[in-house]
Write an enzyme that holds these catalytic residues in place. Structure first.
Site, PDB file in Angstrom:
ATOM      1  N   HIS A   1      -6.763   3.225 -10.793  1.00 46.33           N
ATOM      2  CA  HIS A   1      -7.015   3.356  -9.361  1.00 46.33           C
ATOM      3  C   HIS A   1      -7.730   4.671  -9.089  1.00 46.33           C
ATOM      4  CE1 HIS A   1      -6.336   2.875  -5.072  1.00 46.33           C
ATOM      5  NE2 HIS A   1      -6.020   4.160  -5.044  1.00 46.33           N
TER       6      HIS A   1
ATOM      7  N   ASP B   1       2.108  -1.039   4.315  1.00 50.30           N
ATOM      8  CA  ASP B   1       1.015  -0.072   4.194  1.00 50.30           C
ATOM      9  C   ASP B   1      -0.136  -0.419   5.136  1.00 50.30           C
ATOM     10  OD1 ASP B   1      -0.334   2.223   2.872  1.00 50.30           O
ATOM     11  OD2 ASP B   1      -1.760   0.659   2.340  1.00 50.30           O
TER      12      ASP B   1
ATOM     13  N   ARG C   1      -2.164   5.489  10.905  1.00 47.70           N
ATOM     14  CA  ARG C   1      -2.522   6.831  10.398  1.00 47.70           C
ATOM     15  C   ARG C   1      -3.968   7.153  10.721  1.00 47.70           C
ATOM     16  NH1 ARG C   1      -1.426   6.486   4.321  1.00 47.70           N
ATOM     17  NH2 ARG C   1      -2.332   8.556   4.283  1.00 47.70           N
TER      18      ARG C   1
ATOM     19  N   SER D   1       1.455   5.457  -0.093  1.00 44.75           N
ATOM     20  CA  SER D   1       0.509   4.375   0.217  1.00 44.75           C
ATOM     21  C   SER D   1      -0.141   3.860  -1.072  1.00 44.75           C
ATOM     22  CB  SER D   1      -0.551   4.915   1.190  1.00 44.75           C
ATOM     23  OG  SER D   1      -1.676   4.090   1.236  1.00 44.75           O
TER      24      SER D   1
ATOM     25  N   LYS E   1       1.152   0.166  -3.407  1.00 44.51           N
ATOM     26  CA  LYS E   1       0.222  -0.937  -3.697  1.00 44.51           C
ATOM     27  C   LYS E   1       0.062  -1.126  -5.197  1.00 44.51           C
ATOM     28  CE  LYS E   1      -2.619   0.941  -0.871  1.00 44.51           C
ATOM     29  NZ  LYS E   1      -3.611   1.485   0.016  1.00 44.51           N
TER      30      LYS E   1
HETATM   31  N1  URA Z   1      -5.884   5.451  -0.448  1.00 45.59           N
HETATM   32  C1  URA Z   1      -4.838   4.704  -0.031  1.00 45.59           C
HETATM   33  O1  URA Z   1      -4.682   3.568  -0.438  1.00 45.59           O
HETATM   34  N2  URA Z   1      -3.974   5.271   0.840  1.00 45.59           N
HETATM   35  C2  URA Z   1      -4.111   6.516   1.311  1.00 45.59           C
HETATM   36  O2  URA Z   1      -3.292   6.951   2.083  1.00 45.59           O
HETATM   37  C3  URA Z   1      -5.215   7.279   0.876  1.00 45.59           C
HETATM   38  C4  URA Z   1      -6.080   6.721  -0.019  1.00 45.59           C
END
Ligand code: URA
Length: 431
Positions: free
Chosen positions: A82, A161, A168, A183, A187
Site C-alpha cells: 500500500h 472508514d 474528515r 484508516s 482497510k
Molecule cells: N489514505 C487513507 O486511506 N486514509 C487516510 O486517512 C490517509 C491516506
C-alpha cells in the site's frame, strides 16, 4: 453510553476505552450518532492524539465494521502493498508482476485516486475491458491460477472508514496521525493478506511532509499490524517529485510496460526493486533483501516480470493487444514547457505537478468526476538533468484544449540550479 461524555473525555485528554470507541464508531456508521458529534470527536482526536492502545482498538473496530475477506483457501503467504498516495505512483503495477513472477502471491485491493494523487484502479481501468471489480471468488481464482490479482475495494469493506473519511475531508481532520493510521490499516487488514508492505510517501506531495512524522506513522502501523499477527514492513520514500516520467493513466500504463522491459527511469526502478526485495523476504522466498533484489532483478531482465504483467491483464479481461498498440495512448492536444535558463533541473513540488495533471483531466476533484485517460504530464527532463534554454522540460496532454495558464502553475514546482542536488528515493526502511 452518551456520545457527549465520550467527546468530553477526549477533549480532556482521557484515554477512551474499547467499548467507548466501539459505541461511537458503530453508532456513527449506523447513522445513530450525527455528523456534528463525530466531527467534534475527530477534532478532539486531531488536537489531543490517541494512545497506541486506542489506535489499535479503533483500527480493529473499523476493520470489523463491514466484510473481512478470508483468503485462507489460498495456500502460502498472501502479500499486499500500500502506498499512502503519490503523484505518478504506478509502483504496484511493476512491483506486483515482479514479485508474482518470482513465486510470491500478490493479493491486492486498491483505491481510486482523489485530488492530486492517482489511483491504481483508475490506471487499470484505462485498459480496455479490464475488470477491476471481480467477485471475491473470482479474485481468489485468479490468484490461485497466476499468483496475482489487483481489484478495487468493494463498498462493503470498512464502511466506517468511508463515512469517517468523507467527514474528515470536510472538517479539516485528515492530517491526524491516529486517524490516518487507523484508516489505512483497517482497510489493509480487512483485505485478508498475511504480509503488507507500506510505502509511506514523504515530502510536499504527501500527507507526511517530513521524515520524523513519516517514521512515527510507520512505527504505529507496524505495531497495529503486530497486534493482529500480521507482518508489516514500512518504507519511507521521497515524494517531493513525481515517480518516474509519466503522470496520468494510459501514459502510466505505457511507463509500466517500459519499466518491465528494462527501460525504466533509474530512481523508479530502484524503488520497485527495493520494494520487491522486501516483499520476497516477507514471502520467505529470499533470505534477505540483498538476495531478494537479485531475484527481482533477474525477473526484470529476463522478461519474466513483463510476461506476468500481460498474464495478469489478460486474466482480468484486459485487452493486451490494445496496450501493445503504439496508438493506445493518443491524446489530441499537447503543449510543451520549455527551459528558459541553462543549468540542472530540480523538481521540488510534486503537489504542483499532481494538481496540474488533475486540471488536465487525469484525476478527479470529487468522487463522481470522470477521468480523461489520455490526459497527463510527461517529464521530458527529470531532477539533475542538465538543460539548455529552449529544451523541452515537460509536455502536457489532454483530450480538451489546454489552458496555457497551466504552464505558469507548473513553474511553481521546479527550478533550474547551477549544480546537481542529492536525490534519494528511499529515505528509510522500518520493520
Ligand atoms: N489514505 C487513507 O486511506 N486514509 C487516510 O486517512 C490517509 C491516506
Amino acid at each position: 453510553m452518551i456520545a457527549l461524555d465520550i467527546i468530553n473525555k477526549k477533549k480532556n485528554k482521557i484515554e477512551l476505552s474499547n467499548e467507548e470507541i466501539n459505541f461511537f464508531v458503530n453508532g456513527f456508521t449506523k447513522k445513530e450518532i450525527p455528523d456534528y458529534q463525530m466531527s467534534s470527536l475527530l477534532m478532539a482526536i486531531l488536537l489531543n492524539g490517541m494512545s497506541e492502545l486506542e489506535i489499535s482498538n479503533l483500527t480493529e473496530i473499523m476493520m470489523h465494521s463491514g466484510d473481512v475477506v478470508d483468503l485462507s483457501s489460498i495456500k502460502g503467504i498472501k502479500l499486499d502493498k500500500h502506498s499512502t498516495g503519490g503523484v505518478g505512483d504506478k509502483t504496484s503495477l511493476v512491483l506486483g508482476p515482479i514479485v508474482a513472477s518470482c513465486g510470491g502471491i500478490v493479493s491486492k485491493m486498491s483505491g481510486r485516486g482523489l485530488g492530486h494523487t492517482g489511483g491504481t484502479i483508475d490506471k487499470l481501468e484505462s485498459i480496455p475491458n479490464f475488470n477491476c471489480f471481480l467477485s471475491i471468488d473470482e479474485f481468489k481464482n485468479v490468484i490461485n491460477k497466476i499468483g496475482i490479482s489487483i481489484i478495487g475495494q468493494t463498498d462493503s469493506l470498512v464502511p466506517a472508514d468511508k463515512a469517517i473519511y468523507s467527514l474528515r475531508d470536510a472538517t479539516g481532520t485528515v492530517d491526524s496521525l491516529p486517524l490516518i493510521a487507523s484508516s489505512i490499516m483497517s482497510k489493509k487488514l480487512a483485505t485478508g493478506s498475511d504480509a503488507i508492505l507500506l510505502d509511506i510517501k514523504c515530502g510536499n506531495g504527501a500527507f507526511m511532509k517530513d521524515l520524523e512524522s513519516a517514521q512515527k506513522l510507520g512505527n504505529i502501523m507496524i505495531k497495529i499490524g503486530r497486534s493482529l499477527k500480521k507482518d508489516i514492513r514500512v518504507e519511507i520514500t521521497n515524494m517531493n517529485q513525481p515517480l518516474g516520467i509519466m503522470i496520468g493513466n494510459k501514459n502510466e500504463i505505457i511507463e509500466v510496460i517500459r519499466t518491465l522491459s528494462n527501460k525504466g527511469e533509474s530512481n523508479f526502478v530502484k524503488l520497485c526493486l527495493s520494494s520487491a526485495s522486501t516483499m520476497l523476504v516477507q514471502a520467505g522466498i529470499a533470505k534477505n533483501e540483498l538476495e531478494g533484489e537479485k531475484i527481482a532483478k533477474e525477473s526484470l531482465l529476463s522478461g519474466k516480470a513483463l510476461a506476468k504483467f500481460y498474464e495478469f491483464i489478460e486474466a482480468q479481461g484486459g485487452d493486451v493487444e490494445a496496450i501493445k498498440d503504439p496508438l493506445f495512448w493518443n491524446p489530441s492536444n499537447k503543449i510543451e514547457v520549455l527551459a528558459t535558463e541553462n543549468g540542472f533541473l530540480e523538481i521540488y513540488d510534486s503537489l504542483v505537478f499532481g494538481n496540474v495533471a488533475l486540471k488536465l483531466g487525469a484525476g478527479r476533484k470529487t468522487k463522481t468526476d470522470k477521468i480523461d485517460f489520455e490526459a497527463g504530464i510527461e517529464l521530458n527532463k527529470i531532477t539533475n538533468d542538465h538543460v539548455k534554454i529552449g529544451d523541452i522540460l515537460f509536455t502536457l496532454y489532454s483530450t480538451k484544449v489546454i489552458d496555457l495558464s497551466l504552464i505558469k502553475e507548473l513553474n511553481l514546482g521546479y527550478k533550474i540550479n547551477n549544480k546537481v542536488i542529492s536525490n534519494k528515493i528511499i529515505l528509510d526502511k522500518i520493520k
